[in-house]
Motif scaffolding. Structure first.
Motif, PDB file in Angstrom:
ATOM      1  N   LEU A   1      -1.552  -7.349   7.710  1.00 37.93           N
ATOM      2  CA  LEU A   1      -2.869  -7.327   8.478  1.00 37.93           C
ATOM      3  C   LEU A   1      -3.389  -5.956   9.053  1.00 37.93           C
ATOM      4  CD1 LEU A   1      -3.087 -10.821  10.174  1.00 37.93           C
ATOM      5  CD2 LEU A   1      -4.422  -9.849   8.141  1.00 37.93           C
ATOM      6  N   VAL A   2      -2.296  -5.289   9.293  1.00 40.05           N
ATOM      7  CA  VAL A   2      -2.398  -3.977   9.906  1.00 40.05           C
ATOM      8  C   VAL A   2      -2.898  -3.124   8.928  1.00 40.05           C
ATOM      9  CG1 VAL A   2      -1.320  -1.819  11.146  1.00 40.05           C
ATOM     10  CG2 VAL A   2      -1.388  -4.286  12.164  1.00 40.05           C
ATOM     11  N   ASN A   3      -2.252  -3.044   7.761  1.00 38.97           N
ATOM     12  CA  ASN A   3      -2.476  -2.239   6.594  1.00 38.97           C
ATOM     13  C   ASN A   3      -3.720  -2.330   5.857  1.00 38.97           C
ATOM     14  OD1 ASN A   3      -0.009  -0.853   6.749  1.00 38.97           O
ATOM     15  ND2 ASN A   3       0.976  -2.017   5.230  1.00 38.97           N
ATOM     16  N   ALA A   4      -4.050  -3.747   5.836  1.00 38.87           N
ATOM     17  CA  ALA A   4      -5.450  -4.217   5.527  1.00 38.87           C
ATOM     18  C   ALA A   4      -6.401  -3.609   6.263  1.00 38.87           C
ATOM     19  CB  ALA A   4      -5.567  -5.736   5.218  1.00 38.87           C
ATOM     20  N   LEU A   5      -6.332  -3.538   7.645  1.00 34.23           N
ATOM     21  CA  LEU A   5      -7.494  -2.955   8.531  1.00 34.23           C
ATOM     22  C   LEU A   5      -7.397  -1.585   8.376  1.00 34.23           C
ATOM     23  CD1 LEU A   5      -9.375  -3.659  10.850  1.00 34.23           C
ATOM     24  CD2 LEU A   5      -7.262  -3.336  12.396  1.00 34.23           C
ATOM     25  N   ALA A   6      -6.342  -0.885   8.268  1.00 27.86           N
ATOM     26  CA  ALA A   6      -6.177   0.368   8.030  1.00 27.86           C
ATOM     27  C   ALA A   6      -7.115   1.036   6.875  1.00 27.86           C
ATOM     28  CB  ALA A   6      -4.786   1.057   8.016  1.00 27.86           C
ATOM     29  N   LEU A   7      -6.814   0.166   5.669  1.00 27.23           N
ATOM     30  CA  LEU A   7      -7.577   0.405   4.461  1.00 27.23           C
ATOM     31  C   LEU A   7      -8.977   0.328   4.576  1.00 27.23           C
ATOM     32  CD1 LEU A   7      -5.188  -1.076   1.630  1.00 27.23           C
ATOM     33  CD2 LEU A   7      -5.890   1.458   1.939  1.00 27.23           C
TER      34      LEU A   7
ATOM     35  N   LEU B   1      -1.357  -5.398   0.208  1.00 27.19           N
ATOM     36  CA  LEU B   1      -0.152  -5.880  -0.401  1.00 27.19           C
ATOM     37  C   LEU B   1       0.454  -4.897  -1.455  1.00 27.19           C
ATOM     38  CD1 LEU B   1       1.879  -7.960  -0.357  1.00 27.19           C
ATOM     39  CD2 LEU B   1       0.562  -9.102  -2.025  1.00 27.19           C
ATOM     40  N   VAL B   2      -0.538  -4.412  -2.418  1.00 23.40           N
ATOM     41  CA  VAL B   2       0.022  -3.652  -3.266  1.00 23.40           C
ATOM     42  C   VAL B   2       0.386  -2.137  -2.843  1.00 23.40           C
ATOM     43  CG1 VAL B   2      -0.912  -2.216  -5.422  1.00 23.40           C
ATOM     44  CG2 VAL B   2      -1.344  -4.502  -5.130  1.00 23.40           C
ATOM     45  N   MET B   3      -0.387  -1.813  -1.549  1.00 21.62           N
ATOM     46  CA  MET B   3       0.189  -0.602  -0.970  1.00 21.62           C
ATOM     47  C   MET B   3       1.577  -0.774  -0.501  1.00 21.62           C
ATOM     48  SD  MET B   3      -0.781   2.468   0.281  1.00 21.62           S
ATOM     49  CE  MET B   3      -2.744   2.673   0.602  1.00 21.62           C
TER      50      MET B   3
ATOM     51  N   ASN C   1       4.702   1.431  -1.672  1.00 18.92           N
ATOM     52  CA  ASN C   1       5.332   2.187  -0.551  1.00 18.92           C
ATOM     53  C   ASN C   1       6.957   1.680  -0.446  1.00 18.92           C
ATOM     54  OD1 ASN C   1       3.470   4.074   0.530  1.00 18.92           O
ATOM     55  ND2 ASN C   1       2.693   2.579   1.823  1.00 18.92           N
ATOM     56  N   ALA C   2       7.135   0.671  -0.773  1.00 21.48           N
ATOM     57  CA  ALA C   2       8.589   0.087  -0.842  1.00 21.48           C
ATOM     58  C   ALA C   2       9.235   0.428  -2.050  1.00 21.48           C
ATOM     59  CB  ALA C   2       8.722  -1.426  -0.427  1.00 21.48           C
ATOM     60  N   LEU C   3       8.767   0.702  -3.145  1.00 19.39           N
ATOM     61  CA  LEU C   3       9.719   0.722  -4.284  1.00 19.39           C
ATOM     62  C   LEU C   3       9.197   1.988  -5.039  1.00 19.39           C
ATOM     63  CD1 LEU C   3       8.965  -2.794  -6.086  1.00 19.39           C
ATOM     64  CD2 LEU C   3      10.889  -2.017  -4.619  1.00 19.39           C
ATOM     65  N   ILE C   4       7.977   2.468  -5.211  1.00 16.80           N
ATOM     66  CA  ILE C   4       7.897   3.604  -5.880  1.00 16.80           C
ATOM     67  C   ILE C   4       7.978   5.014  -5.185  1.00 16.80           C
ATOM     68  CG2 ILE C   4       6.031   5.132  -7.481  1.00 16.80           C
ATOM     69  CD1 ILE C   4       5.286   2.098  -8.401  1.00 16.80           C
ATOM     70  N   ARG C   5       7.385   4.990  -3.933  1.00 16.52           N
ATOM     71  CA  ARG C   5       7.182   6.027  -3.006  1.00 16.52           C
ATOM     72  C   ARG C   5       8.845   6.815  -2.574  1.00 16.52           C
ATOM     73  NH1 ARG C   5       7.288   7.466   2.609  1.00 16.52           N
ATOM     74  NH2 ARG C   5       6.004   9.078   3.101  1.00 16.52           N
ATOM     75  N   PRO C   6       9.807   6.028  -2.384  1.00 17.25           N
ATOM     76  CA  PRO C   6      10.996   6.565  -2.274  1.00 17.25           C
ATOM     77  C   PRO C   6      11.574   7.422  -3.575  1.00 17.25           C
ATOM     78  CG  PRO C   6      11.130   4.412  -1.380  1.00 17.25           C
ATOM     79  CD  PRO C   6       9.784   4.685  -2.134  1.00 17.25           C
ATOM     80  N   VAL C   7      11.225   6.932  -4.823  1.00 22.55           N
ATOM     81  CA  VAL C   7      11.826   7.553  -6.062  1.00 22.55           C
ATOM     82  C   VAL C   7      11.050   8.700  -6.089  1.00 22.55           C
ATOM     83  CG1 VAL C   7      11.684   7.356  -8.550  1.00 22.55           C
ATOM     84  CG2 VAL C   7      12.463   5.411  -6.914  1.00 22.55           C
ATOM     85  N   LEU C   8       9.574   8.761  -5.935  1.00 23.03           N
ATOM     86  CA  LEU C   8       8.786  10.062  -6.098  1.00 23.03           C
ATOM     87  C   LEU C   8       9.040  11.089  -4.823  1.00 23.03           C
ATOM     88  CD1 LEU C   8       5.071   8.472  -6.197  1.00 23.03           C
ATOM     89  CD2 LEU C   8       6.378   9.524  -8.137  1.00 23.03           C
TER      90      LEU C   8
ATOM     91  N   LEU D   1      -1.584   6.688  -3.018  1.00 18.54           N
ATOM     92  CA  LEU D   1      -2.979   6.040  -2.771  1.00 18.54           C
ATOM     93  C   LEU D   1      -3.638   5.886  -3.906  1.00 18.54           C
ATOM     94  CD1 LEU D   1      -4.835   4.927  -0.658  1.00 18.54           C
ATOM     95  CD2 LEU D   1      -5.854   7.171  -0.426  1.00 18.54           C
ATOM     96  N   TRP D   2      -3.697   6.957  -4.850  1.00 16.23           N
ATOM     97  CA  TRP D   2      -4.308   6.918  -6.073  1.00 16.23           C
ATOM     98  C   TRP D   2      -3.640   6.002  -7.256  1.00 16.23           C
ATOM     99  CZ3 TRP D   2      -3.737  11.250 -10.198  1.00 16.23           C
ATOM    100  CH2 TRP D   2      -4.786  11.370 -11.219  1.00 16.23           C
ATOM    101  N   LEU D   3      -2.374   5.733  -7.062  1.00 16.39           N
ATOM    102  CA  LEU D   3      -1.963   4.389  -7.652  1.00 16.39           C
ATOM    103  C   LEU D   3      -2.364   3.018  -7.298  1.00 16.39           C
ATOM    104  CD1 LEU D   3       0.146   3.705  -9.898  1.00 16.39           C
ATOM    105  CD2 LEU D   3       2.082   3.696  -8.246  1.00 16.39           C
ATOM    106  N   VAL D   4      -2.332   3.059  -5.975  1.00 15.91           N
ATOM    107  CA  VAL D   4      -2.797   1.760  -5.508  1.00 15.91           C
ATOM    108  C   VAL D   4      -4.222   1.543  -5.955  1.00 15.91           C
ATOM    109  CG1 VAL D   4      -3.637   0.363  -3.417  1.00 15.91           C
ATOM    110  CG2 VAL D   4      -1.369   1.613  -3.810  1.00 15.91           C
ATOM    111  N   ALA D   5      -5.179   2.854  -5.960  1.00 16.70           N
ATOM    112  CA  ALA D   5      -6.758   2.629  -6.458  1.00 16.70           C
ATOM    113  C   ALA D   5      -6.962   2.073  -7.715  1.00 16.70           C
ATOM    114  CB  ALA D   5      -7.397   3.743  -6.138  1.00 16.70           C
ATOM    115  N   ALA D   6      -5.613   2.521  -8.609  1.00 12.88           N
ATOM    116  CA  ALA D   6      -5.814   2.096 -10.097  1.00 12.88           C
ATOM    117  C   ALA D   6      -5.531   0.747 -10.526  1.00 12.88           C
ATOM    118  CB  ALA D   6      -4.658   3.035 -10.886  1.00 12.88           C
ATOM    119  N   LEU D   7      -4.684   0.165  -9.464  1.00  8.87           N
ATOM    120  CA  LEU D   7      -4.174  -1.272  -9.428  1.00  8.87           C
ATOM    121  C   LEU D   7      -5.271  -2.513  -8.965  1.00  8.87           C
ATOM    122  CD1 LEU D   7      -0.400  -0.488  -9.058  1.00  8.87           C
ATOM    123  CD2 LEU D   7      -1.811  -0.940 -11.350  1.00  8.87           C
TER     124      LEU D   7
END
Length: 122
Positions: free
Chosen positions: A8-14, A40-42, A46-53, A77-83
């Motif tokens: 909910l905090v992430n949704a409100l932030a977006l 949720l996608v963010m 953030n949990a799976l792809i961001r650490p690898v990047l 953020l760009w990846l989340v926007a694409a999905l």
């Protein structure tokens, strides 16, 4: 902080990001479910792809004293926007949007902690 509270905090932030910064917006006629899905996608990205990047960009991140993390956050953020139904005005808009999103999330997290809604955990 619990999973649903974090969502909910992430949704409100977006949502607040789309209101504050014109370079990031939701598609017209976006409902609450789409905003929650984007959050949720963010979280998943953030949990799976961001650490690898961050690991792959470690040498340049060390050379720039951590400033390249802003670029990595922009890629996320760009990846989340694409999905999802989130729209970003180019890569520069994604980097600026990620910076604004970080500030908004920080303020919201501090508010949740100050209100004691996180259960008193650190």
């Amino acid at each position: 902080m619990g999973f649903f509270l974090r969502l909910l905090v992430n949704a409100l932030a977006l949502y607040l990001l789309t209101r504050v910064y014109g370079g990031v917006s939701f598609a017209p006629a976006t409902d609450l479910v789409s905003v929650l899905l984007a959050a949720l996608v963010m979280g998943i990205v953030n949990a799976l792809i961001r650490p690898v990047l961050l690991l792959l960009s470690l040498p340049i991140n060390v050379l720039t004293l951590g400033l390249f993390t802003l670029v990595v956050n922009g890629v996320v953020l760009w990846l989340v926007a694409a999905l999802t139904a989130l729209n970003v005005a180019g890569f520069g808009g994604a980097v600026i949007g990620a910076l604004v999103l970080t500030v908004i999330s920080w303020v919201l997290d501090a508010a949740v902690r100050a209100l004691g809604l996180d259960g008193g955990r650190d």
